[in-house]
Design a protein around this motif. Sequence first.
Motif, PDB file in Angstrom:
ATOM      1  N   SER A 146      -4.155   6.220  -9.517  1.00  0.00           N
ATOM      2  CA  SER A 146      -5.601   6.046  -9.661  1.00  0.00           C
ATOM      3  C   SER A 146      -6.116   6.497 -11.020  1.00  0.00           C
ATOM      4  O   SER A 146      -7.166   6.056 -11.465  1.00  0.00           O
ATOM      5  CB  SER A 146      -6.344   6.820  -8.553  1.00  0.00           C
ATOM      6  N   GLY A 191       0.325   2.039  -8.700  1.00  0.00           N
ATOM      7  CA  GLY A 191      -0.657   2.455  -7.709  1.00  0.00           C
ATOM      8  C   GLY A 191      -1.323   3.769  -8.023  1.00  0.00           C
ATOM      9  O   GLY A 191      -1.966   4.364  -7.159  1.00  0.00           O
ATOM     10  N   GLU A 203      -2.926   3.684  -2.264  1.00  0.00           N
ATOM     11  CA  GLU A 203      -3.367   2.712  -3.265  1.00  0.00           C
ATOM     12  C   GLU A 203      -2.501   1.453  -3.182  1.00  0.00           C
ATOM     13  O   GLU A 203      -1.321   1.507  -2.846  1.00  0.00           O
ATOM     14  CB  GLU A 203      -3.257   3.313  -4.675  1.00  0.00           C
ATOM     15  N   ASP A 233       0.880  -1.170   0.000  1.00  0.00           N
ATOM     16  CA  ASP A 233       0.000   0.000   0.000  1.00  0.00           C
ATOM     17  C   ASP A 233       0.914   1.215   0.000  1.00  0.00           C
ATOM     18  O   ASP A 233       1.670   1.433   0.952  1.00  0.00           O
ATOM     19  CB  ASP A 233      -0.909   0.015   1.234  1.00  0.00           C
TER      20      ASP A 233
END
Length: 433
Positions: free
Chosen positions: A362, A360, A265, A259
Amino acid sequence: MALEIIRKKDKSLKSKWWYGRFEINGKSKCANLGIEIKGKVPLTLREVGDSLFERSRAQAQVKLDGLIFEARSHKAAEKHLQDLYELKAGDALQNAPLTQMEEVWDDLPSKKPRSANWRRTQHGSLKAFRDYTVNKHPHVGFMSQITHSMALEWMRNLDEKGFGAETYNHKLILLRSVFVPSAGTGVLRNPFDGIPPKRKTNVHREPFTEKELNTIISHCDKLFRPIFITGMCTAMRRGDCCMLKWESVDLKNGFITVDTSKTGETAEIPLFPLLREEIEKQPRKGIYVFPEAAEMYRVNHHGISWRLSQAIKAAGIAATKAGPNKKASNIKGFHSLRTTWITMALTAGVPMELVRRVTGHSTVNIVLKHYFRPGREDFREALESALPKTLTGRNTKRKSPSAQLRELIDQADSMKKKELVRKIEKILNEMAA
């Protein structure tokens, strides 16, 4: 409430200005009224001076009366606002001391959990503001006493210290969020409202070439080498590389799952052989894969960046260039490894969804705007290889000389000497053309 003249021991004037003393909120204040003492000054103010002196005394009295009226009006307005707030909110205002700013920020709602490192950074920014303000304005002890002029003074101080637009704006947003009017702080007006953010003039990190990566690795010290290889093979940020935990590494299935510290993310990253070999060398001494680097990052994260800058310097790689304001900007640092990975992956045709899954991110926009930085030749090669002959005018999808050379090295063992020499000469001719 009285006018005053400041004298020396011999009764002569020490200052040529009239002063006024008055009381507000139970505190006595003495202010320079900005009115010059004129004429013949009597021994005491109980006596009458000449016409010039008495005229300046009258002007000073008018100025003092105005100051008292203004101060009382301001106090009355504050009391009115406080009563109005309590009436609407149903809660009495508390006067929070400046020392509670960190607690106020901690209690603010957040979309994502705050990491310990992020909390430490923000607390440091708040403490720096408090220390500066108390040093400049010793009488200030409460959040409600911070004025707009004090807020401007602090932001000017940051500007003079040379903070970049992004850091400057982050600090402005932080303080603006802490000084939002609330019953818990006693703040009635946000002193940071109306202060404009700095306009960004971004200088993007440039990717490393394959040759540069290999050269830098050869100049990395023992502590930094595995961190550099991790960043190079995973596109993870500096902190995520240093603080990588064994629980995030799946050696059996060949994946790293983390993470990300910045966005929260989840990133899923294949474990390439080069990185796998580096990780397998590490003894399990705790929760971190690279415990020495984790400790350094926790205590002084600049030590990691310094090691990279030393390796880049030793490799003879140019890492700075003049930005929009003609100031030298760092274009190659640890974050360049992230740019490098994304640029190489997209140029090679790796689907955007897979790139986002690894990094990661978005949104596609963030990847393309901030990280996809192909060089001109790579850009041309990618387009000419993908587009039809009608547009490019090529008879075949010609590979770049560097790509042909890499392919030739892989095939060299199975080729005859004459054929190998002929192909090398052909590539050299193309490179010279």
